[in-house]
Design an enzyme around this catalytic site. Sequence first.
Site, PDB file in Angstrom:
ATOM      1  N   LYS A 164      35.581  42.252  29.542  1.00 45.26           N
ATOM      2  CA  LYS A 164      36.917  41.903  30.057  1.00 45.26           C
ATOM      3  C   LYS A 164      37.427  40.668  29.318  1.00 45.26           C
ATOM      4  CE  LYS A 164      39.258  41.096  34.512  1.00 45.26           C
ATOM      5  NZ  LYS A 164      39.072  40.950  35.971  1.00 45.26           N
ATOM      6  N   SER A 202      41.652  44.070  38.929  1.00 43.09           N
ATOM      7  CA  SER A 202      42.225  43.652  37.660  1.00 43.09           C
ATOM      8  C   SER A 202      41.365  44.037  36.456  1.00 43.09           C
ATOM      9  CB  SER A 202      42.426  42.134  37.665  1.00 43.09           C
ATOM     10  OG  SER A 202      41.163  41.482  37.752  1.00 43.09           O
ATOM     11  N   SER A 216      38.130  42.982  42.137  1.00 45.78           N
ATOM     12  CA  SER A 216      38.490  43.497  40.811  1.00 45.78           C
ATOM     13  C   SER A 216      37.402  44.188  40.010  1.00 45.78           C
ATOM     14  CB  SER A 216      39.076  42.362  39.967  1.00 45.78           C
ATOM     15  OG  SER A 216      40.387  42.117  40.371  1.00 45.78           O
TER      16      SER A 216
HETATM   17  N1  GLN Z   1      43.711  42.113  43.536  1.00 47.93           N
HETATM   18  C1  GLN Z   1      43.262  40.830  43.970  1.00 47.93           C
HETATM   19  C2  GLN Z   1      44.243  39.786  43.477  1.00 47.93           C
HETATM   20  O1  GLN Z   1      45.205  40.170  42.934  1.00 47.93           O
HETATM   21  C3  GLN Z   1      41.878  40.560  43.458  1.00 47.93           C
HETATM   22  C4  GLN Z   1      41.843  40.267  42.013  1.00 47.93           C
HETATM   23  C5  GLN Z   1      40.477  39.972  41.473  1.00 47.93           C
HETATM   24  O2  GLN Z   1      39.456  40.272  42.089  1.00 47.93           O
HETATM   25  N2  GLN Z   1      40.461  39.346  40.306  1.00 47.93           N
HETATM   26  O3  GLN Z   1      44.056  38.632  43.615  1.00 47.93           O
END
Ligand code: GLN
Length: 494
Positions: free
Chosen positions: A78, A153, A177
Amino acid sequence: MEPYTFTVQSAQAALQAGRLSSVDLTTSVLDRIYRVDNSVRAYLAVTPEVALEQAAEADKRRAEGDTSPLLGIPFALKDIVSTAGITTTCGSRMLAEYVPPYDATAYRRLRTAGAVLLGKTNMDEFAMGSSTENSAFFPTANPWDLSRVPGGSSGGSAAAVAADEALFAIGTDTGGSIRQPASLVGIVGLRPTYGRVSRYGLVAFGSSLDQIGPLTRTVTDAALVLGALAGYDALDSTSVDVPVPDYRRALSGDVRGLRVAVPREYFVDGMEPGVAAAVRAAIDGLASLGAEIGEVSLPHTEYALPTYYLIAPAEASANLARYDGVRFGLSAEQPIDVWDLFRRTRDEGFGSEVKRRIMLGTYALSAGYYDAYYRKAQQARTLIKRDFDRVFAEYDVVVAPTSPVAAFPLGARVDDPLQMYLADIFTLSVNLAGLCGMSVPCGFSDGLPVGLQIIGPAFGEAKLLQVGYAYEQATPWHTMKPSLTAAEVETAES
Ligand code: GLN
């Protein structure tokens, strides 16, 4: 069988038996990327020279007798994990040309284990989002249906593994995420306990919530990758110095007598019926394997979403203050003074979701509102953690859906932040409570993958792997792949 379809475990067996070299394997995966990534768009940057050089080095190490489980295995990273000499954009215009001067510990550990870097994957900007549509560059598609999101994400990492564009990938999980995209593309995703994997060199979003973890095709592969990532790091003061078990020993296939809690609050109105049905069937499957199932209550679950969306933006607003046009990344042209430099750099560099989070976080932390919001949220966080402490006093693991819905269409939620935030309703509590969680494929809803979430106590990763492996061995879901045939890829392009 094409080498790019191998699991880490089967590739390792082929490499060790001398049936395949890492250079051959890596070449096979790179060819696959060139064939399908025009449609999937999992990668922000493919690094073939780096990959082939590292693969050749792995072949050399093997010839010298090295048998590390990840030696010569190509993976995707990532683009929020720092790689010296390779751009690390965080999916943001702010860092579009940022090249870190050092490696993150997680990447360094994978390199020490001999894994081969294929490239950096797409993501929601600074990991804020649930669909990968908040990337400043382009959205990633779900390999099962190219008109749908792969989750986020870590959507690029998840899609890469599902589309056979990497044997495994690394994601990060601040509120879901790793688990949510794993669920939406039908693979395994494991979020380790806070402190289990070093965050050194991980660009910070929510510092009390962030963790790095594996996205893989099987539970065995998750055990192998976690084994390489986990461990104390003097460079991260929040990493915890507890021994790393040999996670492969957890893969017994036996869950007889194991106590499994099913929280009432995780089966809610508005859930997709096909998702609820698949998860219920998976729980029945665990019961027939000999696990003891009990219904429990986690009464503060309803506060997880508001609590997370105060704490995570508050931490983000502090972490993102460093992008000022002076120290990192983008710098606005010809500023008239320093305020103009700050203002224009941040206006041009950040996308709208990141700006929304900075405003929410700054507001929640400001004098006069701190007690009402940030402090309240910290208190609620404690209550959420106590709910789990009570349940883990009597149960080994908690099981629940990973996501309330299967993959939604691209564009369906981008204009409605609350709808997007709801995608993580079942994953956020794990982060708030400092636990570990894993999503494993458990069926389909209208042809789209569904994930079963297994939640364990702090440093209980071996329990997740034990349950996940037993379930996986008894079910066919992990063997199913999207039919991303050349014909479909062409249709998607035209
Ligand atoms: N979807 C959640 C957010 O937008 C979690 C994102 C994540 O785990 N990086 O914060």
